[in-house]
Design an enzyme around this catalytic site. Structure first.
Site, PDB file in Angstrom:
ATOM      1  N   ALA A   1       1.134  -1.258   0.310  1.00  0.00           N
ATOM      2  CA  ALA A   1      -0.165   0.385  -0.032  1.00  0.00           C
ATOM      3  C   ALA A   1       0.345   1.483  -0.214  1.00  0.00           C
ATOM      4  O   ALA A   1       0.884   2.220   0.625  1.00  0.00           O
ATOM      5  CB  ALA A   1      -1.125   0.428   1.243  1.00  0.00           C
TER       6      ALA A   1
ATOM      7  N   GLY B   1       2.039   3.008  -2.821  1.00  0.00           N
ATOM      8  CA  GLY B   1       2.059   3.443  -4.370  1.00  0.00           C
ATOM      9  C   GLY B   1       1.357   4.716  -4.074  1.00  0.00           C
ATOM     10  O   GLY B   1       0.342   5.130  -3.085  1.00  0.00           O
TER      11      GLY B   1
ATOM     12  N   ARG C   1      -2.465   7.165 -11.552  1.00  0.00           N
ATOM     13  CA  ARG C   1      -3.692   7.065 -12.547  1.00  0.00           C
ATOM     14  C   ARG C   1      -4.722   7.539 -11.250  1.00  0.00           C
ATOM     15  O   ARG C   1      -5.483   8.211 -12.575  1.00  0.00           O
ATOM     16  CB  ARG C   1      -3.631   5.796 -12.595  1.00  0.00           C
ATOM     17  CG  ARG C   1      -2.870   5.515 -14.227  1.00  0.00           C
ATOM     18  CD  ARG C   1      -2.842   3.818 -14.390  1.00  0.00           C
ATOM     19  NE  ARG C   1      -2.008   3.173 -13.270  1.00  0.00           N
ATOM     20  CZ  ARG C   1      -1.709   2.236 -12.879  1.00  0.00           C
ATOM     21  NH1 ARG C   1      -2.469   1.156 -13.624  1.00  0.00           N
ATOM     22  NH2 ARG C   1      -1.218   1.552 -12.142  1.00  0.00           N
TER      23      ARG C   1
ATOM     24  N   TYR D   1      -2.444  -6.642  -3.356  1.00  0.00           N
ATOM     25  CA  TYR D   1      -2.810  -5.253  -2.706  1.00  0.00           C
ATOM     26  C   TYR D   1      -3.573  -5.303  -2.395  1.00  0.00           C
ATOM     27  O   TYR D   1      -4.241  -5.140  -3.175  1.00  0.00           O
ATOM     28  CB  TYR D   1      -2.640  -5.436  -4.596  1.00  0.00           C
ATOM     29  CG  TYR D   1      -1.770  -6.077  -5.565  1.00  0.00           C
ATOM     30  CD1 TYR D   1      -0.035  -6.656  -4.648  1.00  0.00           C
ATOM     31  CD2 TYR D   1      -0.700  -5.951  -7.151  1.00  0.00           C
ATOM     32  CE1 TYR D   1       0.799  -7.018  -5.499  1.00  0.00           C
ATOM     33  CE2 TYR D   1       0.258  -6.271  -7.485  1.00  0.00           C
ATOM     34  CZ  TYR D   1       0.999  -6.673  -7.061  1.00  0.00           C
ATOM     35  OH  TYR D   1       1.558  -7.499  -7.640  1.00  0.00           O
TER      36      TYR D   1
ATOM     37  N   ASN E   1     -42.313  21.160  25.988  1.00  0.00           N
ATOM     38  CA  ASN E   1     -42.995  21.254  24.953  1.00  0.00           C
ATOM     39  C   ASN E   1     -42.668  22.464  24.222  1.00  0.00           C
ATOM     40  O   ASN E   1     -42.501  23.697  24.583  1.00  0.00           O
ATOM     41  CB  ASN E   1     -44.771  21.670  24.821  1.00  0.00           C
ATOM     42  CG  ASN E   1     -45.069  21.387  23.438  1.00  0.00           C
ATOM     43  OD1 ASN E   1     -44.975  22.033  22.886  1.00  0.00           O
ATOM     44  ND2 ASN E   1     -46.647  20.608  23.611  1.00  0.00           N
TER      45      ASN E   1
HETATM   46  C1  UD1 Z   1      -0.308  -4.812 -10.527  1.00  0.00           C
HETATM   47  C2  UD1 Z   1       0.177  -5.900 -11.020  1.00  0.00           C
HETATM   48  C3  UD1 Z   1      -0.812  -6.505 -12.261  1.00  0.00           C
HETATM   49  C4  UD1 Z   1      -2.169  -6.665 -12.010  1.00  0.00           C
HETATM   50  C5  UD1 Z   1      -2.177  -5.513 -11.365  1.00  0.00           C
HETATM   51  C6  UD1 Z   1      -3.528  -5.982 -10.510  1.00  0.00           C
HETATM   52  C7  UD1 Z   1       2.599  -5.443 -10.783  1.00  0.00           C
HETATM   53  C8  UD1 Z   1       3.795  -5.104 -11.567  1.00  0.00           C
HETATM   54  N1  UD1 Z   1       1.834  -5.513 -11.676  1.00  0.00           N
HETATM   55  O1  UD1 Z   1      -0.512  -3.729 -11.387  1.00  0.00           O
HETATM   56  O2  UD1 Z   1       0.295  -7.510 -13.148  1.00  0.00           O
HETATM   57  O3  UD1 Z   1      -2.205  -7.338 -12.803  1.00  0.00           O
HETATM   58  O4  UD1 Z   1      -1.916  -4.901 -10.300  1.00  0.00           O
HETATM   59  O5  UD1 Z   1      -4.617  -5.037  -9.528  1.00  0.00           O
HETATM   60  O6  UD1 Z   1       2.956  -6.224  -9.933  1.00  0.00           O
HETATM   61  N2  UD1 Z   1       2.486  -0.544  -4.542  1.00  0.00           N
HETATM   62  C9  UD1 Z   1       3.704  -0.794  -3.736  1.00  0.00           C
HETATM   63  N3  UD1 Z   1       4.989   0.519  -3.822  1.00  0.00           N
HETATM   64  C10 UD1 Z   1       5.391  -0.026  -5.090  1.00  0.00           C
HETATM   65  C11 UD1 Z   1       4.365   0.528  -5.907  1.00  0.00           C
HETATM   66  C12 UD1 Z   1       3.155  -0.102  -5.773  1.00  0.00           C
HETATM   67  O7  UD1 Z   1       3.442  -0.767  -2.572  1.00  0.00           O
HETATM   68  O8  UD1 Z   1       6.371   0.513  -4.859  1.00  0.00           O
HETATM   69  C13 UD1 Z   1       1.646  -0.492  -3.825  1.00  0.00           C
HETATM   70  C14 UD1 Z   1       0.284   0.037  -4.291  1.00  0.00           C
HETATM   71  O9  UD1 Z   1       0.205   0.501  -3.046  1.00  0.00           O
HETATM   72  C15 UD1 Z   1      -1.337  -0.999  -4.653  1.00  0.00           C
HETATM   73  C16 UD1 Z   1      -0.300  -2.014  -5.144  1.00  0.00           C
HETATM   74  O10 UD1 Z   1       0.843  -2.251  -4.833  1.00  0.00           O
HETATM   75  O11 UD1 Z   1      -1.560  -1.096  -3.747  1.00  0.00           O
HETATM   76  C17 UD1 Z   1      -0.381  -2.541  -6.461  1.00  0.00           C
HETATM   77  O12 UD1 Z   1       0.557  -1.347  -7.634  1.00  0.00           O
HETATM   78  P1  UD1 Z   1      -0.033  -0.963  -8.513  1.00  0.00           P
HETATM   79  O13 UD1 Z   1       0.260   0.425  -9.438  1.00  0.00           O
HETATM   80  O14 UD1 Z   1      -1.856  -0.640  -8.442  1.00  0.00           O
HETATM   81  O15 UD1 Z   1       0.055  -2.140  -9.725  1.00  0.00           O
HETATM   82  P2  UD1 Z   1      -1.189  -2.037 -11.162  1.00  0.00           P
HETATM   83  O16 UD1 Z   1      -0.436  -1.419 -12.213  1.00  0.00           O
HETATM   84  O17 UD1 Z   1      -2.162  -2.668 -11.090  1.00  0.00           O
HETATM   85 MG    MG Z   2      -3.139  -1.299  -9.306  1.00  0.00          MG
END
Ligand code: UD1
Ligand code: MG
Length: 468
Positions: free
Chosen positions: A11, A13, A17, A104, A381
């Protein structure tokens, strides 16, 4: 014997987007932050001391969102990808052994039942990892699952790196995996940021393990809905709808009547008793509990409040952070807020506002009143148009109205002031001094009647020399 399970939730990231100042996992679906949903699912599998969350971007806020759950946190200094996030947890987790379930934080629809199946598959002990997958009609944006000739997972390829043939694959990576943790930690260092985004992709671990001769099992979920990840506001709205539909269905199964369920907004944290009716367009939010046999009128909003059995909330009413005791009626068009308390069988009518006010059992304020910082005794009242003047421009002051008091219409009660039990306030009075028990208080100009005054005026006007 079952192998112990540790859960790691990513969590940290940015959620680029989402185009938001707020970290993605703090956005809400069904009234709860995404990270709360995922944490609660994890807690059904493992005790809090075995649930770890990787935090980074807005770490303090993310930790606060799940602060009451007792889980642990690890810091990822920079968001360099999902693989990097797992590496950040190495020190905290390597000694734990057993199985590591990786989730995730942006996939809030996941159920504990599905996680249990994933863990059960991994418990069979014949594979290095199990990956939860689904078939999507539109797999755009997700990593694609590449299988080998035995139907095992050979690799996961991210959308950005996929060839046209790989893009045609409809089986997607949910981002939910269960690893043999010994093998994960042994090989995780082999993940390199060798891709267009220069990120460490956790998904690469699958190809790495496969290359070392280890098998990775796919667990294909029939219903792909649960695996939806949120990356954009549009996906957030779609998931919010699904979470709320689930809540509405749960409540209906528990015996709540919900009229036009597609119009109501009910948070997952809400509980409602049997035979209560929720009318169209009502919103029931936050930590609200509603008893049995209540009615929540159309377009009303109940938030963070406790309603006992048999409470009727008429349409277009707000009840916010307050309590309403059994048999009371509130509304239509009332506003009850900030720790107000409506006693048993009491009544609050249209255009009445209660702020930090306690209305005793059986007391009534039925029309057009402002009652702030006020305590009102049983069976009192409060006449139409009564105003408590609780603010002197600098400070708030309290008004106390005793039991069985009758406040006449359009009274102005200037706080601090105490109105004794059983007393009467004459209509239109401005009350600035305490009123003794059982007294009548009159605080208004005495009426003067001038006989024939109007008639004489009319006659004067009708005389020819005064016309025009
Ligand atoms: C990711 C997967 C993808 C999958 C999709 C499903 C990878 C490389 N790709 O892509 O294959 O289909 O999820 O939803 O894993 N996060 C961190 N630190 C970071 C980057 C991300 O903790 O440095 C956390 C984010 O907060 C998030 C989760 O990891 O909760 C997923 O990151 P996100 O960037 O959403 O990955 P997707 O591009 O969706
Ligand atoms: Mg994602």
């Amino acid at each position: 014997m079952d192998i112990p399970v540790t859960v790691l939730i990513l969590a940290a990231g940015l959620g680029t987007r989402m185009k938001s100042k707020k970290a993605k996992v703090l956005h809400r679906a069904g009234g709860m932050a995404l990270i709360e949903h995922v944490t609660d699912a994890a807690l059904e599998l493992a005790p809090p001391e075995r649930v770890f969350i990787v935090v980074g971007h807005q770490a303090d806020e993310v930790m606060a969102a799940v602060g009451d759950r007792g889980v642990r946190f690890v810091q990822q200094a920079e968001p360099k990808g999902t693989g990097h996030a797992v590496m950040a947890a190495r020190e905290a987790l390597e000694g734990a052994g057993g199985l590591l379930l990786v989730l995730y934080g942006d996939a809030p629809l996941l159920t504990a039942e599905t996680l249990l199946r994933l863990v059960a598959r991994q418990q069979q002990g014949d594979v290095a990892a199990t990956v939860l997958t689904a078939m999507l009609d539109d797999p755009a944006g997700y990593g694609r699952i590449l299988r080998d000739e035995h139907g095992r997972v050979r690799a996961i390829v991210e959308q950005k790196a996929a060839t046209p043939a790989q893009l045609a694959v409809r089986e997607i990576n949910s981002g939910i995996y269960c690893f043999d943790s010994g093998l994960l930690w042994k090989h995780i260092g082999a993940i390199k940021p060798e891709n267009q985004a220069k990120e460490y992709y956790l998904t690469d671990i699958v190809g790495i393990l496969h290359g070392k001769g280890h098998a990775i099992a796919p667990l294909l979920r029939e219903d792909p809905q649960e695996l939806l990840g949120i990356n954009t506001r549009a996906e957030l709205a779609a998931v919010d709808r699904i979470v709320r539909d689930r809540t509405v269905r749960r409540l209906m199964l528990e015996g709540v009547t919900i009229e036009k369920p597609e119009t109501v907004t009910i948070d997952s944290s809400v509980s409602i008793g049997m035979d209560t009716v929720i009318e169209p367009f009502a919103q029931v939010l936050g930590r609200t509990t509603i008893g049995e046999d209540c009615v929540i009128g159309a377009c009303s909003i109940i938030r963070g409040s406790q309603l006992s059995d048999g409470v009727v909330v008429e349409p277009f009413t707000l009840v916010l952070d307050s309590t309403v005791e059994s048999g009371a009626r509130v509304g239509p068009f009332a506003r009850v807020r900030m720790e107000s308390h409506v006693g048993r069988e009491a009544r609050v009518g249209n255009f009445v506002e209660l702020k930090k006010a306690r209305l005793g059992a059986g007391a009534k304020s039925l029309h057009l009143a402002y009652l702030g910082d006020t305590e009102i005794g049983e069976e009192a009242n409060i006449g139409a148009g009564t105003i408590t003047c609780n603010y002197d421009g600098l400070r708030k002051h309290r008004t106390k109205i005793g039991r069985g008091v009758f406040v006449g219409s359009n009274a102005t009660l200037v706080a601090p002031v105490v109105i004794g039990d059983g007393s009467y306030i004459g209509a239109g009075s401005v009350v600035t001094e305490n009123v003794p028990e059982d007294a009548l208080a009159l605080g208004r100009a005495r009426q003067v009647n001038k006989p024939e005054w109007a008639k004489k005026r009319r006659e004067r006007k009708l005389r020819p020399d005064t016309q025009g």
